[in-house]
Design an enzyme around this catalytic site. Structure first.
Site, short mmCIF file in Angstrom:
data_model
loop_
_atom_site.label_atom_id
_atom_site.label_comp_id
_atom_site.label_asym_id
_atom_site.label_seq_id
_atom_site.Cartn_x
_atom_site.Cartn_y
_atom_site.Cartn_z
N ASN A 410 0.84 -1.20 0.00
CA ASN A 410 0.00 0.00 0.00
C ASN A 410 0.87 1.25 0.00
O ASN A 410 1.60 1.52 0.98
CB ASN A 410 -0.89 0.03 1.24
N GLU A 411 0.88 1.97 -1.11
CA GLU A 411 1.42 3.32 -1.27
C GLU A 411 2.94 3.43 -1.19
O GLU A 411 3.47 4.55 -1.21
CB GLU A 411 0.77 4.30 -0.27
N ASN A 412 3.67 2.33 -1.15
CA ASN A 412 5.12 2.45 -1.01
C ASN A 412 5.82 2.83 -2.30
O ASN A 412 6.82 3.55 -2.28
CB ASN A 412 5.69 1.14 -0.46
#
Length: 788
Positions: A410-412
């Site tokens: 998630n979102e890295n």
């Protein structure tokens, strides 16, 4: 036959020399809470009073049986399904092993051993900080060291969650006694060709000793097949005629087939493995087109617009989540029209109970691997743990037909590019090797029939911005953070995997969570239960764009913020659904909460529904009408055609009809029809609005902000029965809401916001209201009122 004995009785938790009764599965916080040694961290500002718990070492102990406890079996194993997180396990003073991953199970050979079993947990902070010291600092979105330990990241706090860093035996523990051999792992590769189902069971066994001949026998759908075990592996292949396809909810039924796999030696049954499977195909269309790069789920050849919600752990203490609680939450998700649940990467791989319910309800599952909002080191000891946990959980979850997508993080990938990480990392590892290397390799090897995507958001290539709305998945957070929700209508992402708007929880939830406090937007307890950066400022700015701010009136503020949340999410979903198939899905942030808090959730931490929940029922229905100034969009996600005519009315807020017309429409199954609005019906000025009605559905368009609309003072009549409240409008009544929990904390209403034209009536079902009365009902009814 393998004999399993749960270890649930007799556990103690060592605390300052005392032996406290301990619940297993459980955690230190819940044991201390049960003993009356800490206050409830969900109430008031008690969270800060129990912060010390996460900084301490803790030891669980239990006596294991003595001589003869092996019961004539060759082997006795001690099996932990989950330990949270860094722990040393000893039996009778002998070290069995050390562990450091919440997301894995552990097995220890204790044949012939007995005595005191102790599980000593190090502080997760101490473990994480030691790894950080060894590997070097990496950036993340928060101040806590969650990326240095394989543990539920949000137990260190999030922008909707408390910082309650847990320790404990969080999943079941048992003794397994067995002889000759046991089933160690089963990978079911399930496919379907027409009406013929194929199930290939790839089996690993563990032998106690020797090379006894072993045979596998499997049954599914009335079909039986056998195979020999060669060494420690075997494969059973079954062809099942006449199978029925498993479908997502709204597309068909969810038939599930029992699979039983038994292991035999010389005719004696040694072990058995049972699961349910479903026959279906799944794919992910990421093809390029004139709009960019798509992201469309395809099940059984049917292309889907995914109607999704994001799921976070339903309790910050996940050992408290029962099968019944999972079922209740997921049944409500299905009741809101949801057909996809994304398990977010800052949480956990959920228990079998979660996926079993999704299988039964036809809820598709998008599973994040547990990485979120941080740069994760790729060196040891983390790298080996990441691969081991991925291998275990991919195999554990692959029987479930509801599971349709693995997602790397998630979102890295976005964070690396946009949040200043690239410069600060200066060449250090940060997780890319997991998302683009280790994880896709594990999925391709073990679960090749399911799609994998490297992250969310992810455009598919470093040649494009990771969060490019024209390519792959997109997270739309600029709107909540900086803009008006009308900006959702500016573009058409290919798949919106996160977006949302905050609102406080239900009134009764606040009252329970803030004992002795008169709530106000900036009261101490309210601020403590608002974890988002500048959260109240964003709420206020969001309100100010539409409403006159209700200074000093908390009840009005509470109502308007909940209205604004529902409207914001509606603006996005209506726009994006109307642009199917360019946009192929929306996943609202978020369905649920893990404690009482002001957040983006549709269902609050006490399980009460916000108006957003009921709005989702409208937005995610098969049929939806949406209005823009020039276009009526007729969204038909049902299989059959939707044809008819819509009644369009240009109206004044005083109830007068200025203009009217009927327009025909025809939307084939799974399509959107767009119908022009006659120019003479376009509203002119803040006094006017547009209404579209068709087949019992309605769309409304108020072009001006509410603060500029000269609403009449609302007038309506109220009637009450033991299980309903009926409201009859004498004027325009916009966004009427019955806050049933103000009538009784146990009361629930069966609908949320509704707008009534003069003379219209609505009946709201109410359950759990012990003393019905018209005056009480009127006091719990809210609607928009004149700004001046």
């Amino acid at each position: 036959m393998l004999d399993a004995t749960p270890l649930v009785e007799g556990w103690i938790l060592r605390h300052e020399g005392d032996a406290l009764p301990a619940e297993v599965p459980g955690c230190v916080h819940t044991d201390l809470l049960a003993a009356g040694l800490i206050p409830d961290p969900f109430l008031g500002r008690n969270e800060t009073e129990v912060a010390w718990v996460g900084r301490r070492e803790w030891t669980y102990e239990v006596e294991l049986p003595g001589v003869g406890a092996d019961g004539g079996h060759d082997r006795t194993d001690l099996v932990f399904d989950g330990l949270d997180t860094a722990a040393e396990i000893r039996l009778d003073g002998r070290v069995l092993g050390s562990v450091r991953n919440m997301h894995r199970s552990y097995r220890f050979d204790i044949t012939g051993l007995s005595g005191l079993l102790s599980v000593r947990f190090a502080s997760a902070y101490a473990e994480a900080e030691a790894v950080r010291e060894r590997l070097g600092h990496r950036p993340n979105a928060y101040l806590e060291p969650f990326q240095y330990i394989r543990k539920m990241a949000c137990s260190f706090g999030w922008d909707w969650g408390p910082t309650l860093v847990t320790a404990g035996i969080w999943r079941p523990v048992r003794l397994e006694r067995w002889s000759t051999a046991r089933i160690a792992r089963v990978r079911p590769l399930v496919s379907v060709d027409g009406t013929t189902g194929h199930a290939e069971l790839l089996v690993d066994v563990e032998r106690a000793a020797g090379e006894a001949g072993l045979r596998l026998e499997a049954r599914v759908g009335g079909v039986t097949a056998v195979a020999e075990v060669e060494g420690t592996s075997g494969a059973v292949r079954l062809e099942v005629p006449g199978v029925e396809l498993w479908w997502p909810r709204g597309y068909g039924e969810q038939p599930l087939y029992e699979v039983e796999l038994a292991l035999y030696a010389e005719g004696d049954a040694l072990d058995v493995w049972r699961r349910r499977i479903g026959f279906r195909t799944v794919g992910l269309d990421q093809g390029a087109d004139e709009h960019g790069t798509g992201f469309t789920l395809v099940v059984n050849g049917e292309r889907l617009f995914a109607r999704g919600v994001n799921w976070i752990p339903d309790d910050v203490f996940p050992s408290r989540i029962t099968p019944e609680r999972y079922r209740a939450r997921l049944v409500r998700a299905a009741g809101a029209g949801v057909d996809l649940v994304r398990i977010w990467g800052g949480g956990i791989y959920e228990s079998e109970d979660f996926y079993d319910v999704c299988d039964e309800l036809g809820l598709l599952v998008w599973q994040d691997f547990p990485f979120a909002c941080a740069a994760y080191p790729e060196e040891q000891p983390l790298r080996g743990e990441v691969e081991a946990e991925a291998r275990e959980n991919v195999v554990r979850l692959m029987p479930h037909p509801s599971l349709v997508l693995w997602n790397g993080n998630n979102e890295n990938l976005w964070g690396f590019r946009d949040w200043g990480w690239e410069e600060r990392l200066a060449g250090e590892s940060w997780g890319e090797g997991y998302y683009l290397g280790v994880l896709p390799r594990v999925v391709a090897e073990l679960d090749p029939a399911r799609p994998y995507t490297a992250g969310s958001p992810w455009s598919g290539s470093w040649e494009r911005h990771p969060n490019d709305p024209a390519h792959g998945t997109h997270h739309s957070w600029e709107v909540w953070n900086r803009e008006d929700y009308a900006r959702y209508r500016v573009n058409v992402p290919r798949f919106v995997a996160e977006f949302g708007w905050q609102a406080p929880p239900a009134y009764a939830t606040l009252r329970r969570a803030l004992p002795g406090e008169e709530p106000a937007p900036d009261s101490p307890g309210m601020l403590h239960h608002q974890k988002a950066e500048d959260g109240n400022g964003k709420l206020e700015r969001g309100l100010a764009r539409h409403f006159a701010l209700p200074e000093g009136d908390f009840d009005r503020w509470h109502y308007l913020t909940q209205v604004n949340q529902a409207r914001a999410v509606a603006a996005g979903i209506e726009h994006w659904r109307s642009h199917w198939p360019v946009c192929a899905g929306t996943i609202v942030w978020q369905l649920n909460d893990c404690w009482p808090v002001t957040s983006w959730a549709a269902i609050d931490g006490d399980g009460r529904e916000k108006p957003l929940y009921h709005e989702l029922r409208r937005l995610y229905a098969d049929r939806l009408l949406t209005l823009s100034p020039r276009v009526l969009a007729v969204v038909n996600q049902a299989a059959g055609p939707w044809t008819g005519s819509a009644r369009l009315r240009r109206m004044s807020v005083d109830g007068a009809v200025i203009g009217e017309a009927r327009v025909g429409f025809a939307a084939a199954g799974r399509t959107v029809a767009r119908v022009g609005v006659p120019e003479e019906l376009e509203p002119g000025g803040p006094k006017e609005f547009l209404v579209a009605d068709a087949d019992g559905l309605r769309a409304l368009l108020f072009p001006s902000p509410d603060r500029e609309i000269p609403y009449p003072r609302p007038e309506f009549d109220v009637g009450v029965t033991p299980d309903s409240v009926t409201v009859t409008a004498r004027t325009l009544v916009r966004d009427l809401l019955l806050q049933a929990d103000r009538l009784d904390p146990e009361a629930r209403a069966d609908r949320g916001l509704v707008t009534l034209l003069p003379g219209e009536q609505v009946t709201i079902g109410v359950s759990g209201w012990k003393t019905p009365g018209a005056e009480a009902a009127r006091s719990a009814l809210y609607c928009l009122e004149p700004s001046r």
